[in-house]
Write a protein that holds these residues in place. Structure first.
Motif, PDB file in Angstrom:
ATOM      1  N   UNK A   2       0.461  -0.566   0.184  1.00 34.50           N
ATOM      2  CA  UNK A   2       0.171  -0.630   0.048  1.00 34.50           C
ATOM      3  C   UNK A   2       0.838   1.310   0.074  1.00 34.50           C
ATOM      4  N   UNK A   3       0.575   1.838  -0.330  1.00 32.97           N
ATOM      5  CA  UNK A   3       0.961   3.209  -0.450  1.00 32.97           C
ATOM      6  C   UNK A   3       0.375   4.069  -0.480  1.00 32.97           C
ATOM      7  N   UNK A   4       0.771   5.698   0.416  1.00 35.81           N
ATOM      8  CA  UNK A   4      -0.405   6.367   1.161  1.00 35.81           C
ATOM      9  C   UNK A   4       0.708   7.770   0.812  1.00 35.81           C
ATOM     10  N   UNK A   5       0.344   8.672   0.892  1.00 42.26           N
ATOM     11  CA  UNK A   5       0.402  10.329   0.467  1.00 42.26           C
ATOM     12  C   UNK A   5       0.191  10.767   1.372  1.00 42.26           C
ATOM     13  N   UNK A   6       0.464  11.900   2.396  1.00 38.84           N
ATOM     14  CA  UNK A   6       0.345  12.875   3.273  1.00 38.84           C
ATOM     15  C   UNK A   6       0.528  13.963   2.656  1.00 38.84           C
ATOM     16  N   UNK A   7      -0.441  15.207   3.174  1.00 36.79           N
ATOM     17  CA  UNK A   7      -0.473  16.198   2.474  1.00 36.79           C
ATOM     18  C   UNK A   7      -0.639  17.310   3.903  1.00 36.79           C
ATOM     19  N   UNK A   8       0.339  17.875   3.893  1.00 34.21           N
ATOM     20  CA  UNK A   8      -0.089  19.036   5.350  1.00 34.21           C
ATOM     21  C   UNK A   8       0.816  19.617   4.749  1.00 34.21           C
ATOM     22  N   UNK A   9       0.449  20.695   5.999  1.00 36.52           N
ATOM     23  CA  UNK A   9       1.313  22.418   6.023  1.00 36.52           C
ATOM     24  C   UNK A   9       1.728  22.144   6.839  1.00 36.52           C
ATOM     25  N   UNK A  10       1.626  21.309   7.764  1.00 37.04           N
ATOM     26  CA  UNK A  10       2.507  21.490   9.321  1.00 37.04           C
ATOM     27  C   UNK A  10       3.807  20.531   9.802  1.00 37.04           C
ATOM     28  N   UNK A  11       4.600  21.362   9.356  1.00 36.00           N
ATOM     29  CA  UNK A  11       6.066  20.295   9.731  1.00 36.00           C
ATOM     30  C   UNK A  11       7.214  20.710  10.296  1.00 36.00           C
ATOM     31  N   UNK A  12       7.491  20.110  11.764  1.00 40.13           N
ATOM     32  CA  UNK A  12       8.415  20.742  12.523  1.00 40.13           C
ATOM     33  C   UNK A  12       9.409  21.384  11.677  1.00 40.13           C
ATOM     34  N   UNK A  13      10.010  22.318  12.206  1.00 44.60           N
ATOM     35  CA  UNK A  13      11.268  22.663  11.655  1.00 44.60           C
ATOM     36  C   UNK A  13      12.215  24.047  12.491  1.00 44.60           C
ATOM     37  N   UNK A  14      13.478  24.301  12.478  1.00 43.81           N
ATOM     38  CA  UNK A  14      13.967  24.634  13.932  1.00 43.81           C
ATOM     39  C   UNK A  14      13.729  25.760  14.775  1.00 43.81           C
ATOM     40  N   UNK A  15      12.807  26.646  13.538  1.00 46.51           N
ATOM     41  CA  UNK A  15      11.783  27.454  14.234  1.00 46.51           C
ATOM     42  C   UNK A  15      10.727  27.480  15.214  1.00 46.51           C
ATOM     43  N   UNK A  16      10.328  26.276  14.542  1.00 50.76           N
ATOM     44  CA  UNK A  16       8.856  25.668  15.667  1.00 50.76           C
ATOM     45  C   UNK A  16       9.226  24.378  15.757  1.00 50.76           C
ATOM     46  N   UNK A  17      10.005  23.786  16.270  1.00 55.56           N
ATOM     47  CA  UNK A  17       9.825  21.889  16.364  1.00 55.56           C
ATOM     48  C   UNK A  17       8.834  21.557  16.708  1.00 55.56           C
ATOM     49  N   UNK A  18       7.813  21.871  17.460  1.00 57.23           N
ATOM     50  CA  UNK A  18       6.670  21.390  17.236  1.00 57.23           C
ATOM     51  C   UNK A  18       5.540  21.389  16.610  1.00 57.23           C
ATOM     52  N   UNK A  19       5.706  22.478  15.628  1.00 55.46           N
ATOM     53  CA  UNK A  19       4.349  22.433  15.056  1.00 55.46           C
ATOM     54  C   UNK A  19       4.124  21.160  14.227  1.00 55.46           C
TER      55      UNK A  19
END
Length: 183
Positions: A2-19
């Motif tokens: 099974x191949x799944x694609x997750x679409x998001x604009x909320x991913x952690x980064x250095x400026x907001x590691x919790x996002x």
């Protein structure tokens, strides 16, 4: 596989590691269970949705995914407008209750294959703001078939589509899909 694609604009980064940490955690867990997961991520911001939709449409034309799972209403719209099918959208709260985004999210709920929410409370009104609509999922509306999980309109020569997990919906019991083929 099974191949799944997750679409998001909320991913952690250095400026907001919790996002969006919960999205990353979910992706990691699904991968641990043996599912091939790709993530289509784009930066937050009003100017990002149209370019993201175009890039996602291009990706969906080049590659085949068995299921697309968008987090939040606006990324869900990107996936829907890009032609993602079958499409699950998980609503997280602000996308349902926000004065501008909320109506768009509630409209999207009628246009996806499965609505999921992080809480049953998102289906109920709160402080005068409506919740998510109770949307049935049934073959009569062109949704995923109960018998073989083949999307409506697919031919017998189409590659099989894996079943969509129905247990992710969190609608209160009185709003669950009716049993049987007619909705």
């Amino acid at each position: 596989m099974v191949r799944l694609l997750v679409v998001t604009n909320f991913e952690p980064d250095d400026s907001a590691p919790q996002r969006g940490r919960w999205v990353r955690d979910q992706v990691d867990e699904v991968r641990r269970r043996g599912i091939d997961v790709d993530v289509f991520s784009f930066p937050p911001g009003a100017g990002e949705y149209i370019p993201a939709t175009r890039r996602l449409r291009s990706l969906l034309r080049r590659e085949r995914f068995d299921l697309v799972h968008a987090h939040y209403g606006l990324p869900g719209w990107c996936a829907r407008l890009a032609g993602a099918r079958p499409l699950i959208v998980t609503f997280h709260g602000t996308d349902v209750r926000h004065g501008v985004v909320g109506p768009l999210s509630r409209r999207l709920a009628w246009r996806v294959d499965l609505v999921a929410a992080v809480s049953r409370a998102l289906f109920a009104p709160e402080d005068g703001r409506p919740g998510l609509p109770a949307v049935p999922c049934c073959p009569a509306r062109g949704r995923v078939s109960r018998s073989d999980s083949t999307p409506a309109g697919a031919t017998s020569s189409s590659p099989p589509t894996p079943p969509v997990p129905r247990s992710v919906t969190t609608a209160p019991p009185r709003w669950r899909r009716p049993a049987g083929p007619s909705c």
